[in-house]
Design an enzyme around this catalytic site. Structure first.
Site, PDB file in Angstrom:
ATOM      1  N   HIS A  77       0.838  -1.208   0.000  1.00 35.97           N
ATOM      2  CA  HIS A  77       0.000   0.000   0.000  1.00 35.97           C
ATOM      3  C   HIS A  77       0.869   1.253   0.000  1.00 35.97           C
ATOM      4  O   HIS A  77       1.299   1.730   1.053  1.00 35.97           O
ATOM      5  CB  HIS A  77      -0.910  -0.013   1.234  1.00 35.97           C
ATOM      6  N   ARG A  81       2.716   9.368  -7.041  1.00 35.18           N
ATOM      7  CA  ARG A  81       1.760  10.303  -7.676  1.00 35.18           C
ATOM      8  C   ARG A  81       1.972  10.394  -9.175  1.00 35.18           C
ATOM      9  O   ARG A  81       1.803  11.463  -9.755  1.00 35.18           O
ATOM     10  CB  ARG A  81       1.901  11.673  -7.029  1.00 35.18           C
ATOM     11  N   ASN A 111      -5.129   5.952  -7.016  1.00 33.96           N
ATOM     12  CA  ASN A 111      -5.618   7.339  -7.007  1.00 33.96           C
ATOM     13  C   ASN A 111      -4.606   8.317  -7.592  1.00 33.96           C
ATOM     14  O   ASN A 111      -4.262   9.336  -6.992  1.00 33.96           O
ATOM     15  CB  ASN A 111      -6.085   7.778  -5.606  1.00 33.96           C
ATOM     16  N   ASP A 169      -8.798   2.881  -3.046  1.00 32.35           N
ATOM     17  CA  ASP A 169      -8.234   3.522  -1.849  1.00 32.35           C
ATOM     18  C   ASP A 169      -8.127   5.045  -1.982  1.00 32.35           C
ATOM     19  O   ASP A 169      -7.741   5.570  -3.023  1.00 32.35           O
ATOM     20  CB  ASP A 169      -6.851   2.968  -1.514  1.00 32.35           C
ATOM     21  N   HIS A 196     -10.873   0.622   1.296  1.00 25.88           N
ATOM     22  CA  HIS A 196     -10.670   1.781   2.177  1.00 25.88           C
ATOM     23  C   HIS A 196     -12.014   1.942   2.886  1.00 25.88           C
ATOM     24  O   HIS A 196     -12.970   2.435   2.288  1.00 25.88           O
ATOM     25  CB  HIS A 196     -10.308   3.001   1.314  1.00 25.88           C
ATOM     26  N   ASN A 295      -5.671   9.783   6.837  1.00 23.30           N
ATOM     27  CA  ASN A 295      -6.966   9.142   6.682  1.00 23.30           C
ATOM     28  C   ASN A 295      -6.781   7.631   6.537  1.00 23.30           C
ATOM     29  O   ASN A 295      -6.128   7.211   5.585  1.00 23.30           O
ATOM     30  CB  ASN A 295      -7.642   9.712   5.419  1.00 23.30           C
ATOM     31  N   ASP A 322       1.230   2.780   3.709  1.00 22.71           N
ATOM     32  CA  ASP A 322       0.332   3.816   3.176  1.00 22.71           C
ATOM     33  C   ASP A 322       1.135   5.097   2.893  1.00 22.71           C
ATOM     34  O   ASP A 322       0.694   6.212   3.186  1.00 22.71           O
ATOM     35  CB  ASP A 322      -0.832   4.094   4.129  1.00 22.71           C
ATOM     36  N   HIS A 326       3.011  14.220   0.153  1.00 21.62           N
ATOM     37  CA  HIS A 326       2.380  15.510  -0.183  1.00 21.62           C
ATOM     38  C   HIS A 326       3.453  16.579  -0.052  1.00 21.62           C
ATOM     39  O   HIS A 326       4.366  16.456   0.779  1.00 21.62           O
ATOM     40  CB  HIS A 326       1.222  15.821   0.765  1.00 21.62           C
TER      41      HIS A 326
HETATM   42  O1  DOR Z   1      -4.126   9.673   4.407  1.00 20.86           O
HETATM   43  C1  DOR Z   1      -4.359   9.186   3.311  1.00 20.86           C
HETATM   44  N1  DOR Z   1      -3.743   9.629   2.195  1.00 20.86           N
HETATM   45  N2  DOR Z   1      -5.268   8.212   3.207  1.00 20.86           N
HETATM   46  C2  DOR Z   1      -5.688   7.746   2.028  1.00 20.86           C
HETATM   47  O2  DOR Z   1      -6.517   6.863   2.000  1.00 20.86           O
HETATM   48  C3  DOR Z   1      -5.177   8.331   0.773  1.00 20.86           C
HETATM   49  C4  DOR Z   1      -3.845   8.929   0.980  1.00 20.86           C
HETATM   50  C5  DOR Z   1      -3.408   9.804  -0.172  1.00 20.86           C
HETATM   51  O3  DOR Z   1      -3.572   9.405  -1.326  1.00 20.86           O
HETATM   52  O4  DOR Z   1      -2.848  10.857   0.082  1.00 20.86           O
END
Ligand code: DOR
Length: 448
Positions: A77, A81, A111, A169, A196, A295, A322, A326
């Site tokens: 997981h 990007r 995503n 997700d 998710h 999240n 996960d 960012h």
């Molecule tokens: O905190 C999260 N960030 N939870 C997710 O399910 C998606 C992820 C993201 O893509 O930034």
């Protein structure tokens, strides 16, 4: 300053590792051994196995003193990007971060922008990964077109392009009917379905876990129930359809109870927990640190304890980071404006090593939940420390101290609550599919 990492160094034809504590739960190996790698394949492994081997100039001879070797890790997981938001992470930097963390396979979620909801996108990610690194990249295809929760993707095509699992997700598959159909379709394709779990009606505007701290901070809360309602429903659907269902980033004690009950009844379900949910609670949000916005949210101590218990007793099968990079654009802002997520690939082993050294988790369970466990769920061959197997391992230096800093990370992003913290223990060498995928700059095999 030298870069923290040196990627894709040429792989010497002979590597001799002397007297290293090697651990492979899948073969019950846990002892100090020599390991010899010739042309990328493990050819000798055992006590004094390298006694007769002399290393010529072109080879590497490494001392295993103060180090551990374990099978390469698998992160099922992550978020790279690419395509769409390469300024946060692209496939090259994501794979570099993976290799620096000791990972030999990763599964980037769907995503991206556009969403990975079709075979040509899956194929693009897979191909780019192959060109860039020996670390295996297995894209996760979306469950529904555009992750809109309505029309199923062509899972068979996505699988043929290289996906081992499907997931929306980032968002939850809300409709029970769509989820049922998705499970039925995925079953015929032998794909793992990763959910998710979030009832979005219960999390509108939510910023953090719903509890005393959210009330104190005046932030809208994300109740445990939003996760547990979906988990309960999905477990019923998993039983109905017989599909392979996997719960992403479990965060609450109630979800653990539901999972345990389902497993006791023999339903084919699995689950993952993240290092941050194992280590942190919602109290970390008290300073409005956007690096702690994630999240599902960081929950309370009782949830954290339940997650540990479930990981140790096997109710939770695997650890997944996960990894959600960012940039400062999404994080250096008001808490309510910040995007959720934090990076994990390069910190995972150092953070969990500390837990293992404090006796919180046995090394063997830790490695199992990061290597053999995900391999089995994804139906990938287990990375093994075994003669005849390609070199798929990481070497971890227990004594190496390092500070979590931007310049130390291969990832393009540094959104982590551990920024600035000094860690003890670091992956110094990762070999994936017989090739050197990562070698730390301070780990000079020629000098070892
Ligand atoms: O905190 C999260 N960030 N939870 C997710 O399910 C998606 C992820 C993201 O893509 O930034």
């Amino acid at each position: 300053m030298l870069p923290a990492v040196s990627m894709n160094s040429p792989t010497p034809s002979l590597i001799v590792v002397r007297s290293i504590q090697a651990l492979d739960p899948s073969t019950s190996l846990d002892e100090e051994v020599d390991v010899v790698i010739e042309q990328g394949v493990i050819t000798r492994l055992g006590r004094n196995a390298a006694d007769q081997i002399a290393v010529a100039d072109h080879g590497w001879e490494l001392s295993g003193k103060g180090k551990r070797m374990f099978p390469g890790l698998i992160d099922m997981h992550v978020h790279f990007r690419d395509p769409g938001h390469e300024y946060k992470e692209d496939i090259a930097s994501g794979l570099a971060a993976a290799a620096a963390g000791g990972f030999v396979h990763v599964c980037p979620m769907a995503n991206t922008k556009p969403i990975n909801d079709r075979a040509n996108l899956t194929a693009y990610m897979k191909l780019k990964g192959k060109e860039l690194s020996p670390v295996g990249l297995h894209p996760v295809g979306a469950i529904t077109m555009g992750q809109q929760g309505q029309e199923l993707t062509e899972m068979a095509d996505i699988r043929d392009a290289g996906a081992l699992a499907v997931s929306d997700d980032g968002v939850c598959v809300r409709s029970s009917a769509v989820m049922r159909k998705a499970l039925e379709y995925a079953r015929t394709c032998d794909l793992l379905v990763i959910q998710h779990a979030e009832d979005h009606d219960l999390t509108v505007g939510a910023q953090m876990h719903e509890g005393a701290i959210s009330t104190r901070l005046g932030l809208k809360g994300w109740p445990r129930a939003a996760e547990e309602i979906i988990v309960a429903r999905d477990l019923i659907l998993a039983e109905l359809t017989g599909a392979r269902y996997h719960l992403a980033h479990v965060s609450s004690a109630g979800s653990v109870r539901l999972l345990r009950d389902a497993k006791d009844r023999g339903i084919a379900v699995s689950a993952e927990v993240t290092p941050h949910h194992l280590l942190l609670t919602d109290s970390r949000v008290l300073g409005y640190d956007t690096a702690c916005k994630v999240n599902p949210p960081l929950r309370e101590e009782q949830d954290r304890q339940a997650l540990w218990e479930a990981l140790l007793d096997g109710t939770i099968d695997v650890i997944a980071t996960d990894h959600a990079p960012h940039s400062t654009i999404e994080k250096d802002c008001e808490f309510s404006e910040a995007s959720p997520g934090l990076i994990g690939l390069e910190l995972c082993m150092a953070l969990l090593f500390q837990q293992a050294s404090e006796g919180r988790i046995r090394w063997s369970r830790l490695v199992e939940s990061l290597s053999q466990g995900p391999a089995d769920l994804l139906k990938l061959p287990r990375p093994q420390l075994k003669v005849g197997q390609p070199a798929n391992f990481a070497i971890f230096d227990e004594g190496m101290e390092w500070k979590v800093e931007r310049s130390e990370l291969a990832s393009k992003s540094w959104n982590t609550p551990f920024l600035g913290q000094t860690m003890r223990g670091r992956v110094v060498l990762t070999m994936a599919q017989g090739k050197v995928a990562f070698c730390h700059r301070d780990f000079d095999p020629a000098r070892e």
